[in-house]
Write a protein that holds these residues in place. Structure first.
Motif, PDB file in Angstrom:
ATOM      1  N   ARG A   1       0.844  -1.190   0.000  1.00  0.00           N
ATOM      2  CA  ARG A   1       0.000   0.000   0.000  1.00  0.00           C
ATOM      3  C   ARG A   1       0.884   1.246   0.000  1.00  0.00           C
ATOM      4  N   VAL A   2       0.351   2.373  -0.453  1.00  0.00           N
ATOM      5  CA  VAL A   2       1.107   3.625  -0.401  1.00  0.00           C
ATOM      6  C   VAL A   2       1.325   3.997   1.067  1.00  0.00           C
ATOM      7  N   GLU A   3       2.445   4.650   1.329  1.00  0.00           N
ATOM      8  CA  GLU A   3       2.796   5.028   2.697  1.00  0.00           C
ATOM      9  C   GLU A   3       2.216   6.394   3.020  1.00  0.00           C
ATOM     10  N   LEU A   4       1.423   6.462   4.082  1.00  0.00           N
ATOM     11  CA  LEU A   4       0.804   7.713   4.498  1.00  0.00           C
ATOM     12  C   LEU A   4       1.786   8.460   5.403  1.00  0.00           C
ATOM     13  N   LEU A   5       2.587   9.306   4.792  1.00  0.00           N
ATOM     14  CA  LEU A   5       3.692   9.978   5.472  1.00  0.00           C
ATOM     15  C   LEU A   5       3.193  11.025   6.464  1.00  0.00           C
ATOM     16  N   PRO A   6       3.969  11.284   7.526  1.00  0.00           N
ATOM     17  CA  PRO A   6       3.548  12.251   8.553  1.00  0.00           C
ATOM     18  C   PRO A   6       3.342  13.662   8.005  1.00  0.00           C
ATOM     19  N   GLY A   7       4.054  14.034   6.939  1.00  0.00           N
ATOM     20  CA  GLY A   7       3.935  15.394   6.414  1.00  0.00           C
ATOM     21  C   GLY A   7       2.629  15.678   5.704  1.00  0.00           C
ATOM     22  N   ILE A   8       1.860  14.647   5.414  1.00  0.00           N
ATOM     23  CA  ILE A   8       0.586  14.836   4.724  1.00  0.00           C
ATOM     24  C   ILE A   8      -0.455  15.361   5.712  1.00  0.00           C
ATOM     25  N   SER A   9      -1.304  16.260   5.250  1.00  0.00           N
ATOM     26  CA  SER A   9      -2.358  16.811   6.107  1.00  0.00           C
ATOM     27  C   SER A   9      -3.163  15.677   6.746  1.00  0.00           C
ATOM     28  N   PRO A  10      -3.420  15.761   8.048  1.00  0.00           N
ATOM     29  CA  PRO A  10      -4.207  14.709   8.711  1.00  0.00           C
ATOM     30  C   PRO A  10      -5.610  14.573   8.115  1.00  0.00           C
ATOM     31  N   HIS A  11      -6.167  15.665   7.585  1.00  0.00           N
ATOM     32  CA  HIS A  11      -7.489  15.596   6.966  1.00  0.00           C
ATOM     33  C   HIS A  11      -7.429  14.775   5.675  1.00  0.00           C
ATOM     34  N   ILE A  12      -6.352  14.975   4.905  1.00  0.00           N
ATOM     35  CA  ILE A  12      -6.177  14.203   3.673  1.00  0.00           C
ATOM     36  C   ILE A  12      -5.955  12.727   4.007  1.00  0.00           C
ATOM     37  N   ILE A  13      -5.119  12.475   5.024  1.00  0.00           N
ATOM     38  CA  ILE A  13      -4.862  11.084   5.427  1.00  0.00           C
ATOM     39  C   ILE A  13      -6.161  10.396   5.838  1.00  0.00           C
ATOM     40  N   LYS A  14      -6.982  11.094   6.601  1.00  0.00           N
ATOM     41  CA  LYS A  14      -8.257  10.511   7.044  1.00  0.00           C
ATOM     42  C   LYS A  14      -9.141  10.178   5.844  1.00  0.00           C
ATOM     43  N   LEU A  15      -9.179  11.100   4.877  1.00  0.00           N
ATOM     44  CA  LEU A  15     -10.006  10.865   3.694  1.00  0.00           C
ATOM     45  C   LEU A  15      -9.462   9.699   2.875  1.00  0.00           C
ATOM     46  N   MET A  16      -8.140   9.634   2.725  1.00  0.00           N
ATOM     47  CA  MET A  16      -7.548   8.536   1.967  1.00  0.00           C
ATOM     48  C   MET A  16      -7.849   7.189   2.623  1.00  0.00           C
ATOM     49  N   LYS A  17      -7.772   7.138   3.938  1.00  0.00           N
ATOM     50  CA  LYS A  17      -8.058   5.880   4.635  1.00  0.00           C
ATOM     51  C   LYS A  17      -9.499   5.439   4.415  1.00  0.00           C
ATOM     52  N   ILE A  18     -10.402   6.421   4.409  1.00  0.00           N
ATOM     53  CA  ILE A  18     -11.813   6.088   4.166  1.00  0.00           C
ATOM     54  C   ILE A  18     -11.994   5.543   2.757  1.00  0.00           C
ATOM     55  N   CYS A  19     -11.339   6.210   1.799  1.00  0.00           N
ATOM     56  CA  CYS A  19     -11.495   5.825   0.389  1.00  0.00           C
ATOM     57  C   CYS A  19     -10.783   4.515   0.062  1.00  0.00           C
ATOM     58  N   MET A  20      -9.782   4.140   0.883  1.00  0.00           N
ATOM     59  CA  MET A  20      -9.022   2.914   0.648  1.00  0.00           C
ATOM     60  C   MET A  20      -9.402   1.814   1.630  1.00  0.00           C
ATOM     61  N   ASN A  21     -10.591   1.868   2.129  1.00  0.00           N
ATOM     62  CA  ASN A  21     -11.030   0.806   3.046  1.00  0.00           C
ATOM     63  C   ASN A  21     -10.870  -0.547   2.361  1.00  0.00           C
ATOM     64  N   GLU A  22     -10.300  -1.501   3.053  1.00  0.00           N
ATOM     65  CA  GLU A  22     -10.079  -2.824   2.466  1.00  0.00           C
ATOM     66  C   GLU A  22     -11.390  -3.521   2.114  1.00  0.00           C
ATOM     67  N   ASP A  23     -12.449  -3.109   2.773  1.00  0.00           N
ATOM     68  CA  ASP A  23     -13.767  -3.642   2.456  1.00  0.00           C
ATOM     69  C   ASP A  23     -14.430  -2.701   1.451  1.00  0.00           C
ATOM     70  N   PRO A  24     -14.577  -3.103   0.182  1.00  0.00           N
ATOM     71  CA  PRO A  24     -15.135  -2.204  -0.835  1.00  0.00           C
ATOM     72  C   PRO A  24     -16.511  -1.657  -0.471  1.00  0.00           C
ATOM     73  N   THR A  25     -17.297  -2.425   0.279  1.00  0.00           N
ATOM     74  CA  THR A  25     -18.647  -1.976   0.619  1.00  0.00           C
ATOM     75  C   THR A  25     -18.645  -0.798   1.589  1.00  0.00           C
ATOM     76  N   LYS A  26     -17.491  -0.534   2.233  1.00  0.00           N
ATOM     77  CA  LYS A  26     -17.400   0.550   3.208  1.00  0.00           C
ATOM     78  C   LYS A  26     -16.753   1.811   2.640  1.00  0.00           C
ATOM     79  N   ARG A  27     -16.422   1.790   1.362  1.00  0.00           N
ATOM     80  CA  ARG A  27     -15.882   3.002   0.738  1.00  0.00           C
ATOM     81  C   ARG A  27     -17.026   3.934   0.364  1.00  0.00           C
TER      82      ARG A  27
END
Length: 449
Positions: free
Chosen positions: A407-433
């Motif tokens: 998986r892509v590495e969510l680096l500390p320098g990335i905005s926490p809001h962007i990281i949160k959104l990316m995690k939601i969009c990359m949920n391992e369960d497709p039904t939860k995206r």
């Protein structure tokens, strides 16, 4: 229905809306004189129709056969509200027509004082000469001329006359006719002139070319042994890619279906793809605000595509399939959609693909959820300016995503809001995206924060 240009001239907004709701109707098509719907709406002062057209991707700086832009016509006919709207949307305030006149020339000639003042405050130059050596100040009455001269001086303009040049001021104009095309879906090969090869992909070669006096991108499909069945499928499938009704969709203009030539034509955008802009171009600075604008553009375009039933199959979201126009607007490139006879079951850009997309047939998975995963990778790419998994071959990437949980590495320098959104969009369960229409408010909030 009467032709769209007559409907606009008469101000029939309901008819225009119905026409625009047909995704195959191009808001940038031209009449016999190269007037686009936007030209006519601005000339006749149809503000509500202007706003509709803007919302559906109409070009602000398109020119007719006399090289008039919409701003020329709105200024010449005294429609100040439309002038202000066009200026807000970064219309070319110093565009010149075939006579060398700018919108300010016309505002001054007709003594539209408030419009002239708006134009000067937005950067219109008072000293540009037309073909006859006249500046806007020369066309204005004495009182207006004095006011505009003082305003221009206060804005730091050089008041010395600038001689007429046989091109748009500042090099803004890149071709003689910009933005209006007649509507022909099936195109004769003899009417398309391929000029320069600009790239290639596993599905075709990209050429810069000319059609109807306008620059186009011609994708010559790499397909051996083009049978009558393939030609028929090509002819049946490409009309669905002619989506002109959304500003974040880069539509297919037409096709050449003359075996052995299968060619897809789209508007030529010099900036190229988002991938090129992020990783190869060096002439554009992309700040955080522009990054979020790209993300919003892509999400809006995908939300529109996902609202269609049935979905357009075989479009694979990644930065190579996103085009960037002159105003730095991101557009989903329909010309990169694969046809049913092309490369079945192959993934050429697995770095952006969801794990299930790399393992299942399209009919067995949730395509909308898979696209959301791809959008998360695009977000990561936008904020890091890095190519995902750049050190690996495509085959290695695909195998490691599926077999090793790469998986892509969510680096500390990335905005926490962007990281949160990316995690939601990359949920391992497709039904939860989430769906794209559900993340739009989140992106809009980030953009204005």
């Amino acid at each position: 229905m009467e032709d769209i240009f007559s409907q606009i001239r008469e101000g029939n907004a309901m008819h225009v809306r119905v026409w625009l709701d047909n995704v195959e109707n191009d808001p940038n098509q031209g009449d016999d004189h190269g007037f686009s719907p936007m030209h006519w709406a601005c000339k006749e002062g149809r503000t509500n129709i202007v706003e509709m057209l803007i919302g559906r991707g109409a070009k602000i700086n398109a020119t007719n056969m006399g090289d008039d832009t919409a701003l020329h016509l709105a200024a010449a006919h005294g429609h100040r509200d439309i002038v202000q709207k066009l200026l807000q949307l970064r219309a070319d305030v110093n565009a010149i027509n075939e006579h060398g006149n700018t919108p300010l020339h016309y505002a001054c000639f007709w003594n539209f004082e408030l419009i002239a003042d708006d134009l000067v405050n937005s950067g219109a130059l008072v000293s540009l000469c037309n073909k006859f050596g006249d500046t806007p100040l020369d066309k204005a009455k004495a009182g207006l001329s004095s006011v505009l001269k003082d305003r221009a001086a206060a804005n730091g303009q050089d008041l010395n006359k600038v001689p007429y040049k046989n091109s748009n001021w500042g090099g803004m104009k890149t071709r003689t006719r910009d933005g209006t095309l007649s509507r022909f879906a099936g195109i004769d090969l003899k009417h398309v002139k391929l000029q320069t090869k600009v790239g290639s992909s596993p599905t075709g070669e990209m050429w810069k070319g000319m059609w109807q006096g306008t620059e186009v991108m011609a994708k010559v499909l790499q397909q051996h042994n083009i049978t009558s069945r393939i030609s028929r499928e090509f002819g049946e499938e490409f009309p669905r890619l002619r989506i002109f009704s959304h500003p974040n969709i880069h539509a297919v203009l037409g096709c050449v279906n003359h075996p052995p030539s299968l060619i897809v034509l789209s508007e030529y955008l010099p900036r190229g793809s988002l991938f090129h802009l992020l990783h190869e171009a060096s002439d554009v600075m992309i700040d955080q605000a522009q990054t979020l604008r790209f993300a919003v553009d892509i999400a809006r375009g995908m939300a529109f595509l996902h609202a269609m039933e049935p979905l357009i199959p075989r479009f694979y979201l990644n930065s190579k399939n996103i085009m960037i126009d002159d105003e730095l607007t991101a557009k989903i490139n329909m010309g990169d959609t694969r046809f049913s006879f092309q490369n079945r079951g192959k993934f050429f850009n697995p770095a952006w693909a969801s794990p299930e997309a790399l393992q299942k047939d399209p009919e067995e998975m949730n395509t909308r959820a898979a696209d959301m995963w791809s959008f998360a990778i695009l977000l990561w790419e936008l904020v890091t300016r890095e190519v995902p998994f750049a050190g690996l071959t495509p085959m290695e990437v695909g195998m490691k995503i599926v077999g090793e949980g790469l998986r892509v590495e969510l680096l500390p320098g990335i905005s926490p809001h962007i990281i949160k959104l990316m995690k939601i969009c990359m949920n391992e369960d497709p039904t939860k995206r989430p769906r794209f229409d559900r993340i739009m408010p989140i992106l809009d909030k980030m953009r204005i924060a």
